[in-house]
Design a protein around this motif. Structure first.
Motif, PDB file in Angstrom:
ATOM      1  N   VAL A  71     -14.829  44.315 -26.619  1.00  0.00           N
ATOM      2  CA  VAL A  71     -14.614  43.017 -27.254  1.00  0.00           C
ATOM      3  C   VAL A  71     -15.632  42.806 -28.359  1.00  0.00           C
ATOM      4  CG1 VAL A  71     -13.629  41.931 -25.219  1.00  0.00           C
ATOM      5  CG2 VAL A  71     -16.085  41.937 -25.512  1.00  0.00           C
ATOM      6  N   PRO A  72     -15.301  41.971 -29.350  1.00  0.00           N
ATOM      7  CA  PRO A  72     -16.261  41.664 -30.406  1.00  0.00           C
ATOM      8  C   PRO A  72     -17.543  41.072 -29.837  1.00  0.00           C
ATOM      9  CG  PRO A  72     -14.047  40.885 -30.972  1.00  0.00           C
ATOM     10  CD  PRO A  72     -13.994  41.325 -29.545  1.00  0.00           C
ATOM     11  N   LYS A  73     -18.633  41.241 -30.556  1.00  0.00           N
ATOM     12  CA  LYS A  73     -19.938  40.827 -30.056  1.00  0.00           C
ATOM     13  C   LYS A  73     -20.039  39.322 -29.845  1.00  0.00           C
ATOM     14  CE  LYS A  73     -22.560  44.725 -31.918  1.00  0.00           C
ATOM     15  NZ  LYS A  73     -23.656  45.151 -32.828  1.00  0.00           N
ATOM     16  N   ASP A  74     -19.262  38.545 -30.618  1.00  0.00           N
ATOM     17  CA  ASP A  74     -19.386  37.088 -30.521  1.00  0.00           C
ATOM     18  C   ASP A  74     -18.325  36.482 -29.607  1.00  0.00           C
ATOM     19  OD1 ASP A  74     -17.287  37.691 -32.165  1.00  0.00           O
ATOM     20  OD2 ASP A  74     -17.689  36.112 -33.641  1.00  0.00           O
ATOM     21  N   GLU A  75     -17.635  37.318 -28.832  1.00  0.00           N
ATOM     22  CA  GLU A  75     -16.638  36.815 -27.899  1.00  0.00           C
ATOM     23  C   GLU A  75     -16.911  37.344 -26.495  1.00  0.00           C
ATOM     24  OE1 GLU A  75     -12.607  37.396 -29.084  1.00  0.00           O
ATOM     25  OE2 GLU A  75     -13.017  37.013 -31.204  1.00  0.00           O
ATOM     26  N   LYS A 263     -22.716  45.224 -14.156  1.00  0.00           N
ATOM     27  CA  LYS A 263     -23.188  43.843 -14.223  1.00  0.00           C
ATOM     28  C   LYS A 263     -21.975  42.928 -14.192  1.00  0.00           C
ATOM     29  CE  LYS A 263     -27.267  45.015 -17.007  1.00  0.00           C
ATOM     30  NZ  LYS A 263     -28.074  44.715 -18.197  1.00  0.00           N
ATOM     31  N   ILE A 264     -22.084  41.834 -13.453  1.00  0.00           N
ATOM     32  CA  ILE A 264     -20.981  40.883 -13.366  1.00  0.00           C
ATOM     33  C   ILE A 264     -21.539  39.486 -13.132  1.00  0.00           C
ATOM     34  CG2 ILE A 264     -20.642  41.252 -10.879  1.00  0.00           C
ATOM     35  CD1 ILE A 264     -17.585  40.912 -11.436  1.00  0.00           C
ATOM     36  N   THR A 265     -20.905  38.499 -13.753  1.00  0.00           N
ATOM     37  CA  THR A 265     -21.308  37.104 -13.599  1.00  0.00           C
ATOM     38  C   THR A 265     -20.121  36.285 -13.126  1.00  0.00           C
ATOM     39  OG1 THR A 265     -22.989  37.241 -15.345  1.00  0.00           O
ATOM     40  CG2 THR A 265     -22.172  35.049 -14.783  1.00  0.00           C
ATOM     41  N   PHE A 266     -20.347  35.468 -12.102  1.00  0.00           N
ATOM     42  CA  PHE A 266     -19.334  34.547 -11.596  1.00  0.00           C
ATOM     43  C   PHE A 266     -19.767  33.136 -11.937  1.00  0.00           C
ATOM     44  CE2 PHE A 266     -19.088  38.286  -8.942  1.00  0.00           C
ATOM     45  CZ  PHE A 266     -17.731  38.492  -8.764  1.00  0.00           C
ATOM     46  N   HIS A 267     -18.851  32.375 -12.546  1.00  0.00           N
ATOM     47  CA  HIS A 267     -19.158  30.983 -12.851  1.00  0.00           C
ATOM     48  C   HIS A 267     -18.617  30.083 -11.756  1.00  0.00           C
ATOM     49  CE1 HIS A 267     -21.101  29.898 -16.764  1.00  0.00           C
ATOM     50  NE2 HIS A 267     -21.222  31.217 -16.708  1.00  0.00           N
ATOM     51  N   PRO A 268     -19.097  28.835 -11.695  1.00  0.00           N
ATOM     52  CA  PRO A 268     -18.789  27.949 -10.568  1.00  0.00           C
ATOM     53  C   PRO A 268     -17.303  27.885 -10.255  1.00  0.00           C
ATOM     54  CG  PRO A 268     -20.394  26.929 -11.993  1.00  0.00           C
ATOM     55  CD  PRO A 268     -19.930  28.168 -12.697  1.00  0.00           C
ATOM     56  N   THR A 277     -16.943  37.541 -15.453  1.00  0.00           N
ATOM     57  CA  THR A 277     -16.947  38.430 -16.608  1.00  0.00           C
ATOM     58  C   THR A 277     -17.915  39.582 -16.380  1.00  0.00           C
ATOM     59  OG1 THR A 277     -17.283  38.584 -19.009  1.00  0.00           O
ATOM     60  CG2 THR A 277     -18.772  37.135 -17.814  1.00  0.00           C
ATOM     61  N   THR A 278     -17.607  40.701 -17.014  1.00  0.00           N
ATOM     62  CA  THR A 278     -18.516  41.844 -17.003  1.00  0.00           C
ATOM     63  C   THR A 278     -19.039  42.126 -18.408  1.00  0.00           C
ATOM     64  OG1 THR A 278     -16.658  43.371 -17.279  1.00  0.00           O
ATOM     65  CG2 THR A 278     -17.374  42.935 -15.024  1.00  0.00           C
ATOM     66  N   ASP A 279     -18.845  41.159 -19.305  1.00  0.00           N
ATOM     67  CA  ASP A 279     -19.357  41.317 -20.663  1.00  0.00           C
ATOM     68  C   ASP A 279     -20.872  41.561 -20.618  1.00  0.00           C
ATOM     69  OD1 ASP A 279     -18.725  40.632 -23.749  1.00  0.00           O
ATOM     70  OD2 ASP A 279     -20.689  39.815 -23.186  1.00  0.00           O
ATOM     71  N   ILE A 280     -21.307  42.683 -21.183  1.00  0.00           N
ATOM     72  CA  ILE A 280     -22.705  43.090 -21.048  1.00  0.00           C
ATOM     73  C   ILE A 280     -23.656  42.088 -21.694  1.00  0.00           C
ATOM     74  CG2 ILE A 280     -24.397  44.850 -21.695  1.00  0.00           C
ATOM     75  CD1 ILE A 280     -22.219  46.935 -21.375  1.00  0.00           C
ATOM     76  N   ALA A 281     -23.330  41.653 -22.919  1.00  0.00           N
ATOM     77  CA  ALA A 281     -24.221  40.724 -23.623  1.00  0.00           C
ATOM     78  C   ALA A 281     -24.353  39.414 -22.849  1.00  0.00           C
ATOM     79  CB  ALA A 281     -23.702  40.460 -25.033  1.00  0.00           C
ATOM     80  N   PHE A 282     -23.225  38.897 -22.350  1.00  0.00           N
ATOM     81  CA  PHE A 282     -23.271  37.639 -21.609  1.00  0.00           C
ATOM     82  C   PHE A 282     -24.028  37.806 -20.293  1.00  0.00           C
ATOM     83  CE2 PHE A 282     -21.687  34.419 -18.678  1.00  0.00           C
ATOM     84  CZ  PHE A 282     -21.826  33.271 -19.444  1.00  0.00           C
ATOM     85  N   CYS A 283     -23.762  38.909 -19.589  1.00  0.00           N
ATOM     86  CA  CYS A 283     -24.460  39.152 -18.326  1.00  0.00           C
ATOM     87  C   CYS A 283     -25.961  39.284 -18.551  1.00  0.00           C
ATOM     88  CB  CYS A 283     -23.909  40.406 -17.650  1.00  0.00           C
ATOM     89  SG  CYS A 283     -22.277  40.171 -16.894  1.00  0.00           S
ATOM     90  N   ASN A 284     -26.347  39.944 -19.640  1.00  0.00           N
ATOM     91  CA  ASN A 284     -27.780  40.052 -19.968  1.00  0.00           C
ATOM     92  C   ASN A 284     -28.377  38.677 -20.265  1.00  0.00           C
ATOM     93  OD1 ASN A 284     -27.889  42.819 -19.637  1.00  0.00           O
ATOM     94  ND2 ASN A 284     -27.510  43.265 -21.791  1.00  0.00           N
ATOM     95  N   TYR A 285     -27.574  37.829 -20.917  1.00  0.00           N
ATOM     96  CA  TYR A 285     -28.022  36.467 -21.214  1.00  0.00           C
ATOM     97  C   TYR A 285     -28.258  35.687 -19.930  1.00  0.00           C
ATOM     98  CZ  TYR A 285     -27.728  31.594 -22.770  1.00  0.00           C
ATOM     99  OH  TYR A 285     -27.975  30.266 -22.979  1.00  0.00           O
TER     100      TYR A 285
END
Length: 332
Positions: A71-75, A263-268, A277-285
């Motif tokens: 995916v694009p870096k800003d999405e 890496k994976i992030t679960f939102h409420p 999401t497993t987006d790397i940039a977001f998970c790192n954030y």
């Protein structure tokens, strides 16, 4: 749409690696579905399940993040399955258990939980609190017609729900987890108990039992924090539990997990559903945000005995105050 595009790109990449015919043949071995179903997945008409993603990750020796990092870096791609809005509570619990098992499959995994409320698995370790929580979800959140007029008692929950909760609790017990608690982490549960008591949904005796079991649960969690290990963890696990106390940053029930390059992030959750999401940039954030939160918090597991005791004594006092307040109100 993004998930379909990402999946198409994944299989396009695999086709260039092994060839289309060889890929279909391998997938027919890896995935327990028909050839027609395999083609629907390859063409992006049918999204992969988490279990199928696990199988692909192991078979092709690529991490979960690499599978969908297109995916694009800003999405950021968030997975949200609308068809699960109407799923039953057992399906919801089974999804949670599947996700826990998925996280546990990561090598050297860690799960971090920002606790707005006490993580639900703790309640599932107690028969009485488990029954209350499931009843609350079914009657008040899910608005299950079978529970609308169902009189509450601690044995009113069908075994199907109890067994699903037990499996989720056992899966959680094996996870290496870090939980960020706040002084208000008990407030949601206390509010639910108070509402049900004042609404005459639970009796005075049931209220008494629930609050007593809450105090016992807090002692159990404190004990686990002291030794750094969950009570139901496997004997070969040395430590798998940390609690941080944050006086500054509030919890929001976000979960971040990592391990083995994944890496994976679960939102409420939203009405028994959730974004992930497993987006790397977001998970790192999110990981960085958690590190900042931990940096402003106090670790109260295995160390800081005084702070740990003070914190859990404060929570127990809140339960006692609620009991006295409601009993005094009803005695006048």
């Amino acid at each position: 749409m993004r998930g379909e595009i990402s999946q198409k790109l994944l299989f396009a990449k695999l086709k260039t690696t092994v060839g289309e015919k060889a890929l279909i043949k391998q997938l027919s071995i890896i995935l327990p579905v028909s050839t027609a179903s395999i083609y629907r997945r390859v063409n992006g008409e049918k999204l992969l399940t988490i279990q199928e993603i696990i199988s692909l990750s192991k078979s092709f020796n690529i991490s979960y993040n690499e599978l969908f990092n297109y995916v694009p870096k800003d999405e950021v791609i968030f997975n949200f399955k609308y068809d699960k809005l109407n799923q039953d509570f057992v399906g919801y619990l089974n999804d949670i258990t599947q996700n826990l098992n998925f996280i546990q499959s990561f090598q050297d995994h860690t799960m971090i939980y920002s606790a707005k409320d006490i993580p639900i698995w703790h309640y599932f370790g107690c028969k009485y609190l488990k029954s209350f929580k499931i009843y609350y979800f079914l009657r008040t959140i899910k608005k299950d017609p079978n529970f609308k007029n169902k009189v509450f008692n601690f044995d009113c929950i069908p075994d199907l729900y109890i067994n699903a909760a037990n499996k989720s609790f056992q899966a959680y017990s094996q996870i290496n987890s870090e939980e960020l608690w706040t002084p208000s982490s008990l407030n949601i549960m206390l509010g639910q108990v108070k509402y049900y008591y004042q609404s005459d949904i639970i009796t005075e005796n049931q209220f008494e039992i629930i609050t007593e079991k809450l105090i016992e649960l807090l002692d159990t969690i404190k004990s686990q924090a002291a030794k750094g290990k969950k009570n139901n963890a496997s004997s070969d696990i040395r430590e798998n539990y940390k609690i941080y106390l944050s006086e500054i940053i509030g919890g929001d029930n976000v979960i971040y997990a990592e391990g083995g390059g994944n890496k994976i992030t679960f939102h409420p959750p939203v009405l028994m559903n959730y974004l992930h999401t497993t987006d790397i940039a977001f998970c790192n954030y999110i990981k960085s945000a958690f590190e900042i939160a931990k940096g402003t918090s106090e670790l109260i597991s295995t160390v800081a005995e005084k702070s740990r005791n003070m914190f859990f004594n404060k929570l127990k006092k809140e339960v006692i105050v609620l009991k006295k307040t409601l009993f005094n109100d009803y005695s006048h």
